[in-house]
Design a protein around this motif. Structure first.
Motif, PDB file in Angstrom:
ATOM      1  N   ALA A   1       0.971  -1.406  -0.088  1.00 17.15           N
ATOM      2  CA  ALA A   1      -0.041   0.089  -0.056  1.00 17.15           C
ATOM      3  C   ALA A   1       0.821   1.232   0.003  1.00 17.15           C
ATOM      4  N   ARG A   2       1.848   1.472   0.923  1.00 23.68           N
ATOM      5  CA  ARG A   2       3.008   2.343   0.826  1.00 23.68           C
ATOM      6  C   ARG A   2       3.640   2.588  -0.527  1.00 23.68           C
ATOM      7  N   SER A   3       3.888   1.352  -1.224  1.00 20.67           N
ATOM      8  CA  SER A   3       4.579   1.559  -2.501  1.00 20.67           C
ATOM      9  C   SER A   3       3.500   2.232  -3.603  1.00 20.67           C
ATOM     10  N   VAL A   4       2.518   1.504  -3.417  1.00 22.80           N
ATOM     11  CA  VAL A   4       1.582   2.204  -4.557  1.00 22.80           C
ATOM     12  C   VAL A   4       1.070   3.671  -4.100  1.00 22.80           C
ATOM     13  N   SER A   5       1.159   4.024  -3.076  1.00 22.36           N
ATOM     14  CA  SER A   5       0.852   5.639  -2.601  1.00 22.36           C
ATOM     15  C   SER A   5       2.026   6.298  -3.005  1.00 22.36           C
ATOM     16  N   ALA A   6       3.340   5.814  -3.084  1.00 18.76           N
ATOM     17  CA  ALA A   6       4.559   6.448  -3.290  1.00 18.76           C
ATOM     18  C   ALA A   6       4.382   6.656  -4.880  1.00 18.76           C
ATOM     19  N   ILE A   7       4.347   5.554  -5.595  1.00 22.62           N
ATOM     20  CA  ILE A   7       4.032   5.965  -7.114  1.00 22.62           C
ATOM     21  C   ILE A   7       3.135   6.485  -7.603  1.00 22.62           C
ATOM     22  N   GLU A   8       1.972   6.757  -6.824  1.00 24.42           N
ATOM     23  CA  GLU A   8       0.978   7.570  -7.260  1.00 24.42           C
ATOM     24  C   GLU A   8       1.157   8.972  -6.762  1.00 24.42           C
ATOM     25  N   ASP A   9       1.956   9.327  -5.718  1.00 26.09           N
ATOM     26  CA  ASP A   9       2.730  10.685  -5.347  1.00 26.09           C
ATOM     27  C   ASP A   9       3.586  11.026  -6.377  1.00 26.09           C
ATOM     28  N   ALA A  10       4.450  10.180  -6.939  1.00 26.59           N
ATOM     29  CA  ALA A  10       5.576  10.520  -7.701  1.00 26.59           C
ATOM     30  C   ALA A  10       5.072  10.927  -9.083  1.00 26.59           C
TER      31      ALA A  10
ATOM     32  N   PRO B   1       9.943   2.475  -5.291  1.00 19.99           N
ATOM     33  CA  PRO B   1       8.720   2.122  -5.030  1.00 19.99           C
ATOM     34  C   PRO B   1       8.109   0.904  -5.933  1.00 19.99           C
ATOM     35  N   ALA B   2       8.116   1.100  -7.040  1.00 23.74           N
ATOM     36  CA  ALA B   2       7.679   0.236  -8.092  1.00 23.74           C
ATOM     37  C   ALA B   2       8.816  -1.004  -8.429  1.00 23.74           C
ATOM     38  N   HIS B   3       9.862  -0.982  -7.985  1.00 22.82           N
ATOM     39  CA  HIS B   3      11.015  -1.831  -7.806  1.00 22.82           C
ATOM     40  C   HIS B   3      10.449  -2.823  -6.668  1.00 22.82           C
ATOM     41  N   THR B   4      10.184  -2.180  -5.510  1.00 22.73           N
ATOM     42  CA  THR B   4       9.991  -2.957  -4.492  1.00 22.73           C
ATOM     43  C   THR B   4       8.708  -3.708  -4.532  1.00 22.73           C
ATOM     44  N   LEU B   5       7.525  -3.060  -4.990  1.00 19.96           N
ATOM     45  CA  LEU B   5       6.165  -3.791  -5.485  1.00 19.96           C
ATOM     46  C   LEU B   5       6.390  -4.861  -6.100  1.00 19.96           C
ATOM     47  N   LYS B   6       7.227  -4.710  -7.042  1.00 16.90           N
ATOM     48  CA  LYS B   6       7.344  -5.889  -8.016  1.00 16.90           C
ATOM     49  C   LYS B   6       8.134  -7.070  -7.211  1.00 16.90           C
ATOM     50  N   ALA B   7       8.990  -6.864  -6.538  1.00 19.70           N
ATOM     51  CA  ALA B   7       9.867  -7.992  -6.058  1.00 19.70           C
ATOM     52  C   ALA B   7       8.802  -8.586  -4.960  1.00 19.70           C
TER      53      ALA B   7
ATOM     54  N   GLN C   1       3.171   8.753 -20.231  1.00 19.15           N
ATOM     55  CA  GLN C   1       2.611   7.533 -20.825  1.00 19.15           C
ATOM     56  C   GLN C   1       2.663   6.457 -20.019  1.00 19.15           C
ATOM     57  N   LEU C   2       2.946   6.810 -18.561  1.00 18.50           N
ATOM     58  CA  LEU C   2       2.680   5.661 -17.406  1.00 18.50           C
ATOM     59  C   LEU C   2       1.310   6.110 -16.709  1.00 18.50           C
ATOM     60  N   LEU C   3       0.577   7.041 -16.866  1.00 13.44           N
ATOM     61  CA  LEU C   3      -0.541   7.532 -16.247  1.00 13.44           C
ATOM     62  C   LEU C   3      -1.520   6.389 -16.014  1.00 13.44           C
ATOM     63  N   GLY C   4      -1.727   5.542 -17.225  1.00 16.24           N
ATOM     64  CA  GLY C   4      -2.853   4.656 -17.116  1.00 16.24           C
ATOM     65  C   GLY C   4      -2.348   3.228 -16.571  1.00 16.24           C
ATOM     66  N   GLU C   5      -1.110   3.060 -16.455  1.00 16.18           N
ATOM     67  CA  GLU C   5      -0.602   2.014 -15.855  1.00 16.18           C
ATOM     68  C   GLU C   5      -0.649   2.319 -14.301  1.00 16.18           C
ATOM     69  N   VAL C   6      -0.120   3.576 -13.939  1.00 18.81           N
ATOM     70  CA  VAL C   6      -0.356   3.776 -12.501  1.00 18.81           C
ATOM     71  C   VAL C   6      -1.770   4.088 -11.737  1.00 18.81           C
ATOM     72  N   VAL C   7      -2.718   4.277 -12.490  1.00 20.49           N
ATOM     73  CA  VAL C   7      -4.122   4.466 -12.295  1.00 20.49           C
ATOM     74  C   VAL C   7      -4.550   2.851 -12.113  1.00 20.49           C
ATOM     75  N   ARG C   8      -4.084   2.032 -12.802  1.00 20.01           N
ATOM     76  CA  ARG C   8      -4.489   0.566 -12.778  1.00 20.01           C
ATOM     77  C   ARG C   8      -3.797  -0.153 -11.498  1.00 20.01           C
ATOM     78  N   LEU C   9      -2.826   0.523 -10.600  1.00 19.96           N
ATOM     79  CA  LEU C   9      -1.841  -0.046  -9.590  1.00 19.96           C
ATOM     80  C   LEU C   9      -2.918  -0.287  -8.420  1.00 19.96           C
ATOM     81  N   ARG C  10      -3.573   0.645  -8.102  1.00 21.60           N
ATOM     82  CA  ARG C  10      -4.374   0.531  -6.579  1.00 21.60           C
ATOM     83  C   ARG C  10      -5.574  -0.452  -6.804  1.00 21.60           C
ATOM     84  N   PRO C  11      -6.195  -0.469  -7.795  1.00 23.10           N
ATOM     85  CA  PRO C  11      -7.490  -1.314  -7.973  1.00 23.10           C
ATOM     86  C   PRO C  11      -6.888  -2.826  -8.101  1.00 23.10           C
ATOM     87  N   MET C  12      -5.643  -2.809  -8.718  1.00 22.22           N
ATOM     88  CA  MET C  12      -5.133  -4.172  -8.759  1.00 22.22           C
ATOM     89  C   MET C  12      -4.470  -4.729  -7.574  1.00 22.22           C
ATOM     90  N   PHE C  13      -3.982  -3.976  -6.833  1.00 21.69           N
ATOM     91  CA  PHE C  13      -3.268  -4.119  -5.549  1.00 21.69           C
ATOM     92  C   PHE C  13      -4.627  -4.605  -4.625  1.00 21.69           C
TER      93      PHE C  13
END
Length: 146
Positions: free
Chosen positions: A37-46, A58-64, A97-109
């Protein structure tokens, strides 16, 4: 298990992690719940701040973390964010160009956590009926036959 569940969670990897982590699995899942949840928030903030460099860690941490628990859909999406952000950094470009992917992260999480929590809470539980009586089993794990 629906086809969408299989796209979000690799149940083979999930069960492997459960076996390998043993009694620590529930604790690690709890860490993932909080850290993810922290990583997703950090990605959204960035993304809001248009800070490409702040997307990478945060994307690397979330991935791993997601990959370790079998959350393959989330791991794949986080990897795409991480790699694209790294490429943008190298080219010294923005990452709109990452806006769509970042928007999808929280619902997927959230969806992934619901599946993982459900699977973890439905561990087979024995309820003895008394000496010499048949033992009744609770619900099994998704993708595992009892």
């Amino acid at each position: 298990m629906s086809q969408l569940d299989g796209a979000l969670v690799d149940w083979t990897a999930y069960h492997r992690a459960q076996v390998e982590l043993g009694a620590d699995f529930a604790r690690i899942l709890g860490y993932f719940r909080e850290d993810g949840a922290r990583s997703v928030s950090a990605i959204e903030d960035a993304m809001r701040q248009r800070s490409v460099a702040s997307l990478v860690m945060p994307a690397h941490t979330l991935k791993a973390d997601a990959a370790q628990l079998g959350a393959s859909g989330l791991a794949t999406l986080a990897e795409l964010v991480e790699e694209t952000a790294r490429d943008c950094l190298e080219r010294r470009e923005g990452c709109d160009q990452l806006l769509g992917e970042v928007v999808r992260l929280r619902p997927m999480f959230v969806s992934t956590m619901a599946l993982l929590n459900q699977a973890t809470s439905s561990v087979v539980m024995r309820r003895p009926q008394g000496f010499g009586r048949k033992v009744v089993f609770g619900r099994g794990l998704p993708g595992v036959s009892v």
